[in-house]
Scaffold this active site. Structure first.
Site, PDB file in Angstrom:
ATOM      1  N   ARG A   1      -4.497  10.885   4.715  1.00 19.25           N
ATOM      2  CA  ARG A   1      -3.228  11.586   4.891  1.00 19.25           C
ATOM      3  C   ARG A   1      -2.388  11.545   3.601  1.00 19.25           C
ATOM      4  NH1 ARG A   1       0.381  14.806   8.037  1.00 19.25           N
ATOM      5  NH2 ARG A   1       2.451  14.157   7.436  1.00 19.25           N
TER       6      ARG A   1
ATOM      7  N   ASP B   1       4.050   0.498  12.173  1.00 16.99           N
ATOM      8  CA  ASP B   1       2.848  -0.142  11.642  1.00 16.99           C
ATOM      9  C   ASP B   1       2.713  -1.604  12.081  1.00 16.99           C
ATOM     10  OD1 ASP B   1       2.214   2.203  10.375  1.00 16.99           O
ATOM     11  OD2 ASP B   1       3.106   1.632   8.466  1.00 16.99           O
TER      12      ASP B   1
ATOM     13  N   ARG C   1      -8.937  -0.855   4.061  1.00 12.89           N
ATOM     14  CA  ARG C   1      -8.074   0.234   3.554  1.00 12.89           C
ATOM     15  C   ARG C   1      -6.682  -0.281   3.241  1.00 12.89           C
ATOM     16  NH1 ARG C   1      -8.591   6.048   6.363  1.00 12.89           N
ATOM     17  NH2 ARG C   1      -6.984   6.363   4.805  1.00 12.89           N
TER      18      ARG C   1
ATOM     19  N   ILE D   1       7.240   6.763  17.148  1.00 14.34           N
ATOM     20  CA  ILE D   1       6.958   7.542  15.928  1.00 14.34           C
ATOM     21  C   ILE D   1       5.678   8.370  16.063  1.00 14.34           C
ATOM     22  CG2 ILE D   1       6.632   7.433  13.400  1.00 14.34           C
ATOM     23  CD1 ILE D   1       9.346   6.315  14.212  1.00 14.34           C
TER      24      ILE D   1
ATOM     25  N   ARG E   1      -0.223  14.360  13.172  1.00 15.79           N
ATOM     26  CA  ARG E   1       0.309  14.297  11.812  1.00 15.79           C
ATOM     27  C   ARG E   1       0.389  15.665  11.118  1.00 15.79           C
ATOM     28  NH1 ARG E   1      -1.528   8.691   9.156  1.00 15.79           N
ATOM     29  NH2 ARG E   1       0.610   8.686   8.435  1.00 15.79           N
ATOM     30  N   PRO E   2       1.272  16.522  11.632  1.00 18.04           N
ATOM     31  CA  PRO E   2       1.438  17.852  11.028  1.00 18.04           C
ATOM     32  C   PRO E   2       2.098  17.791   9.646  1.00 18.04           C
ATOM     33  CG  PRO E   2       2.973  17.536  12.857  1.00 18.04           C
ATOM     34  CD  PRO E   2       2.131  16.292  12.780  1.00 18.04           C
ATOM     35  N   ILE E   3       2.105  18.946   8.932  1.00 18.84           N
ATOM     36  CA  ILE E   3       2.752  18.983   7.614  1.00 18.84           C
ATOM     37  C   ILE E   3       3.793  20.106   7.547  1.00 18.84           C
ATOM     38  CG2 ILE E   3       0.869  17.879   6.325  1.00 18.84           C
ATOM     39  CD1 ILE E   3       0.122  20.754   5.350  1.00 18.84           C
ATOM     40  N   ASP E   4       4.330  20.461   8.704  1.00 22.49           N
ATOM     41  CA  ASP E   4       5.301  21.568   8.749  1.00 22.49           C
ATOM     42  C   ASP E   4       6.511  21.331   7.840  1.00 22.49           C
ATOM     43  OD1 ASP E   4       5.562  19.517  10.848  1.00 22.49           O
ATOM     44  OD2 ASP E   4       7.448  20.506  11.296  1.00 22.49           O
TER      45      ASP E   4
ATOM     46  N   LYS F   1       0.838  -1.211   0.000  1.00 25.74           N
ATOM     47  CA  LYS F   1       0.000   0.000   0.000  1.00 25.74           C
ATOM     48  C   LYS F   1       0.866   1.251   0.000  1.00 25.74           C
ATOM     49  CE  LYS F   1      -1.761   1.506   4.121  1.00 25.74           C
ATOM     50  NZ  LYS F   1      -1.397   2.897   4.359  1.00 25.74           N
ATOM     51  N   ASN F   2       1.847   1.289   0.887  1.00 20.17           N
ATOM     52  CA  ASN F   2       2.621   2.520   1.048  1.00 20.17           C
ATOM     53  C   ASN F   2       3.648   2.738  -0.060  1.00 20.17           C
ATOM     54  OD1 ASN F   2       1.079   3.094   3.227  1.00 20.17           O
ATOM     55  ND2 ASN F   2       2.602   2.513   4.766  1.00 20.17           N
TER      56      ASN F   2
ATOM     57  N   CYS G   1      -5.403  11.299  12.036  1.00 25.83           N
ATOM     58  CA  CYS G   1      -6.189  10.104  12.332  1.00 25.83           C
ATOM     59  C   CYS G   1      -5.947   9.712  13.767  1.00 25.83           C
ATOM     60  CB  CYS G   1      -5.841   8.982  11.371  1.00 25.83           C
ATOM     61  SG  CYS G   1      -4.123   8.597  11.343  1.00 25.83           S
TER      62      CYS G   1
HETATM   63  N1  EPU Z   1       5.864  14.595  10.999  1.00 24.07           N
HETATM   64  C1  EPU Z   1       5.872  15.915  11.381  1.00 24.07           C
HETATM   65  N2  EPU Z   1       5.811  16.862  10.398  1.00 24.07           N
HETATM   66  C2  EPU Z   1       5.733  16.566   9.082  1.00 24.07           C
HETATM   67  C3  EPU Z   1       5.731  15.200   8.690  1.00 24.07           C
HETATM   68  C4  EPU Z   1       5.800  14.232   9.681  1.00 24.07           C
HETATM   69  O1  EPU Z   1       5.931  16.231  12.564  1.00 24.07           O
HETATM   70  O2  EPU Z   1       5.673  17.504   8.263  1.00 24.07           O
HETATM   71  C5  EPU Z   1       5.952  13.540  12.037  1.00 24.07           C
HETATM   72  C6  EPU Z   1       4.710  12.656  12.126  1.00 24.07           C
HETATM   73  O3  EPU Z   1       3.670  13.269  12.841  1.00 24.07           O
HETATM   74  C7  EPU Z   1       5.270  11.427  12.802  1.00 24.07           C
HETATM   75  C8  EPU Z   1       6.701  11.357  12.240  1.00 24.07           C
HETATM   76  O4  EPU Z   1       6.971  12.644  11.701  1.00 24.07           O
HETATM   77  O5  EPU Z   1       5.334  11.619  14.175  1.00 24.07           O
HETATM   78  C9  EPU Z   1       6.900  10.340  11.140  1.00 24.07           C
HETATM   79  O6  EPU Z   1       5.841  10.440  10.199  1.00 24.07           O
HETATM   80  P1  EPU Z   1       6.029  10.170   8.661  1.00 24.07           P
HETATM   81  O7  EPU Z   1       5.886  11.463   7.927  1.00 24.07           O
HETATM   82  O8  EPU Z   1       7.223   9.347   8.406  1.00 24.07           O
HETATM   83  O9  EPU Z   1       4.733   9.331   8.353  1.00 24.07           O
HETATM   84  P2  EPU Z   1       3.971   9.338   7.005  1.00 24.07           P
HETATM   85  O10 EPU Z   1       4.911   9.500   5.885  1.00 24.07           O
HETATM   86  O11 EPU Z   1       2.806  10.244   7.087  1.00 24.07           O
HETATM   87  C10 EPU Z   1       4.188   6.797   6.471  1.00 24.07           C
HETATM   88  C11 EPU Z   1       3.238   5.646   6.283  1.00 24.07           C
HETATM   89  C12 EPU Z   1       2.612   5.312   7.621  1.00 24.07           C
HETATM   90  C13 EPU Z   1       3.741   4.914   8.583  1.00 24.07           C
HETATM   91  C14 EPU Z   1       4.732   6.076   8.703  1.00 24.07           C
HETATM   92  C15 EPU Z   1       5.935   5.751   9.556  1.00 24.07           C
HETATM   93  C16 EPU Z   1       2.514   6.013   4.011  1.00 24.07           C
HETATM   94  C17 EPU Z   1       1.405   6.311   3.085  1.00 24.07           C
HETATM   95  N3  EPU Z   1       2.221   6.031   5.322  1.00 24.07           N
HETATM   96  O12 EPU Z   1       3.380   7.863   6.971  1.00 24.07           O
HETATM   97  O13 EPU Z   1       1.767   4.203   7.400  1.00 24.07           O
HETATM   98  O14 EPU Z   1       3.195   4.638   9.843  1.00 24.07           O
HETATM   99  O15 EPU Z   1       5.218   6.437   7.380  1.00 24.07           O
HETATM  100  O16 EPU Z   1       6.607   4.661   9.044  1.00 24.07           O
HETATM  101  O17 EPU Z   1       3.614   5.718   3.578  1.00 24.07           O
HETATM  102  C18 EPU Z   1      -0.108   2.831   7.748  1.00 24.07           C
HETATM  103  O18 EPU Z   1       0.195   2.273   6.677  1.00 24.07           O
HETATM  104  O19 EPU Z   1      -0.964   2.382   8.534  1.00 24.07           O
HETATM  105  C19 EPU Z   1       0.586   4.070   8.104  1.00 24.07           C
HETATM  106  C20 EPU Z   1       0.135   4.902   9.033  1.00 24.07           C
END
Ligand code: EPU
Length: 433
Positions: free
Chosen positions: A100, A319, A412, A341, A129-132, A30-31, A124
């Site tokens: 997301r 995960d 999902r 995480i 899950r911020p986007i900073d 999926k990812n 979720c």
């Molecule tokens: N974070 C920030 N700011 C940002 C981006 C991330 O603070 O701008 C934080 C997040 O809140 C979190 C940490 O950084 O605490 C790591 O998050 P990351 O961005 O790596 O997560 P993601 O890319 O949104 C992907 C997977 C997730 C998986 C995480 C960690 C996809 C589509 N999703 O999410 O998968 O848990 O990496 O490995 O690739 C799932 O499949 O159930 C799932 C949640």
């Protein structure tokens, strides 16, 4: 409300008997599919992905792309995405709020069309899950950022410029989004403090197949030489899902007699195979399969470090934290689990405790699990896809019947999970709620 939120799984437990037997096949990741679908926006030629799982998140991402003007042809296990006539850079609000992964679209849209307009993507139950990192990175690449009502409007009409970005934290989606954006930026982009997950390497390989120049993926520093639109000439096979592989391994270790997990990449789950072997589970590891033939009960009592911390790849994936906790309820020993995480990913433990698990939650990220404890079947509601699968595992090893509601969340991420589990002997049915 999606129709299958009302669907549920009805599971008759095995009461701790190890009786599952047969072959279970792992689907495409999926990812990996989600960012790969977004990468179709970087080209005006069609991109074909094979080994695509037919799961809700993939369908939702396809809908988002179709909303932008991408034409998509699907069959049972492939997707062809053609971003020739993209007519808007506005990401549809409702789907973005639900998913997301809509954030993946921002980088390619901005890089190719000079604008991306999107709401804050869905958080979720697992955390805020911020986007900073995205906003800071786009600004560094020369984009202007405005906030209009609930929308971010990011513009770079003259194109993005290659820069060095040092991420404040390791983020899979930020690494992937900026890798995509940088392929169309002017000049060289250097991304530092990057994620090294296999899905990042897969995406880099896919972009290279389209002509992108990317170096260093799989390490913490990635160089991208920006250039012209990508041109895909051959189909790309999606890598196997390593979270599914790990979950099947854990289930097989608890409830399997002879189980063969096929179509997986054992190299991507080394932390899990090494861990299981250290608990006494003998594994036969091949090029693309892992077999478990064992009647022995896993035991963690003799492992010296029994503090499991989730970590970026290649550590324990967040995960897999919930399925791993179910495993720990069934094996001898006291183990701590530290979720590093996400800030809110232990909520599902309340239900495991009600089933009979001996878990002490010390704080929202840390807990102690004591095993083995007998679990009793009950009614459960899947809070998200990973905890949902953990509930299915708990129900399979438990005594008596369980009902796991909110099937939608499980769908999902896992294609036809009940059919695949039934094929190895689990008593699981899908029914209307
Ligand atoms: N974070 C920030 N700011 C940002 C981006 C991330 O603070 O701008 C934080 C997040 O809140 C979190 C940490 O950084 O605490 C790591 O998050 P990351 O961005 O790596 O997560 P993601 O890319 O949104 C992907 C997977 C997730 C998986 C995480 C960690 C996809 C589509 N999703 O999410 O998968 O848990 O990496 O490995 O690739 C799932 O499949 O159930 C799932 C949640």
């Amino acid at each position: 409300m999606p129709q299958d939120l009302k669907e549920q799984f009805v599971i008759q437990g095995l009461s701790g008997v190890k009786s599952l037997e047969g072959t279970i096949t792992v689907g495409g990741a999926k990812n990996a599919v989600l960012p790969a679908s977004a990468a179709s926006l970087l080209s005006d030629t069609p991109l074909t992905l094979t080994n695509v799982p037919y799961i809700e998140d993939v369908l939702r991402m396809s809908e988002l792309l179709e909303g932008l003007g991408v034409t998509i042809a699907k069959d049972a296990s492939s997707l062809t995405l053609h971003a020739k006539e993209v007519h808007t850079s506005h990401i549809e609000r409702e789907s973005a709020k639900r998913m997301r992964s809509s954030v993946f679209l921002t980088g390619p849209l901005l890089a190719r069309f000079g604008e991306a307009r999107f709401p804050h993507p869905g958080g979720c139950v697992i955390g805020e899950r911020p986007i900073d990192q995205f906003i800071k990175g786009f600004a560094k690449m020369g984009a202007s950022i405005a906030h209009e009502d609930e929308w971010y409007v990011v513009r770079a009409k003259g194109g993005l410029k290659g820069v060095t970005i040092f991420f404040d934290l390791v983020s899979v989606s930020a690494t992937e989004t900026f890798m995509m954006a940088a392929t169309l930026a002017q000049g060289t982009t250097v991304l530092e403090n990057c994620a090294t997950e296999p899905e990042v390497v897969f995406l880099a390989e896919l972009l290279r197949r389209g002509g992108a120049q990317i170096y260093g993926d799989g390490t913490s520093t990635i160089h991208i030489e920006g250039g012209t639109l990508l041109a895909f000439t051959e189909s790309v096979e999606v890598i196997p899902d390593r979270i599914e592989t790990s979950s099947f391994l854990l289930l097989a270790a608890l409830a399997g007699k002879h189980i063969s997990i096929e179509n997986c990449n054992p190299q991507h789950v080394r932390i899990m195979t090494q861990y299981l072997e250290s608990t006494g589970v003998p594994l036969e590891i091949g090029g693309n399969h892992i077999r478990i033939h064992s009647n022995t009960k896993p035991n963690t009592s003799f492992i010296s470090a029994r503090d499991i911390r989730t970590h970026e790849y290649p550590g324990f994936p967040t995960d897999i934290q919930a399925p791993l906790t179910v495993f720990l309820t069934q094996v001898s020993g006291e183990n701590t689990v530290f979720e590093t995480i996400f800030e809110n990913r232990l909520g599902y433990t309340d239900d495991l405790i009600k089933m009979g698990a001996d878990i002490t939650v010390w704080n929202p990220q840390k807990m102690m699990v004591r095993g083995p404890r007998k679990l009793k079947g009950r009614e459960l509601m899947s809070p998200d896809l990973r905890a949902g699968l953990a509930f299915i595992m708990a129900a399979i090893v438990a005594e008596g019947m369980s009902v796991v509601g909110n099937a939608y969340y499980i769908d999902r991420g896992y294609q036809h999970i009940e059919q695949r589990l039934r094929a190895i002997g689990a008593d699981i049915q899908r029914s209307k709620g």
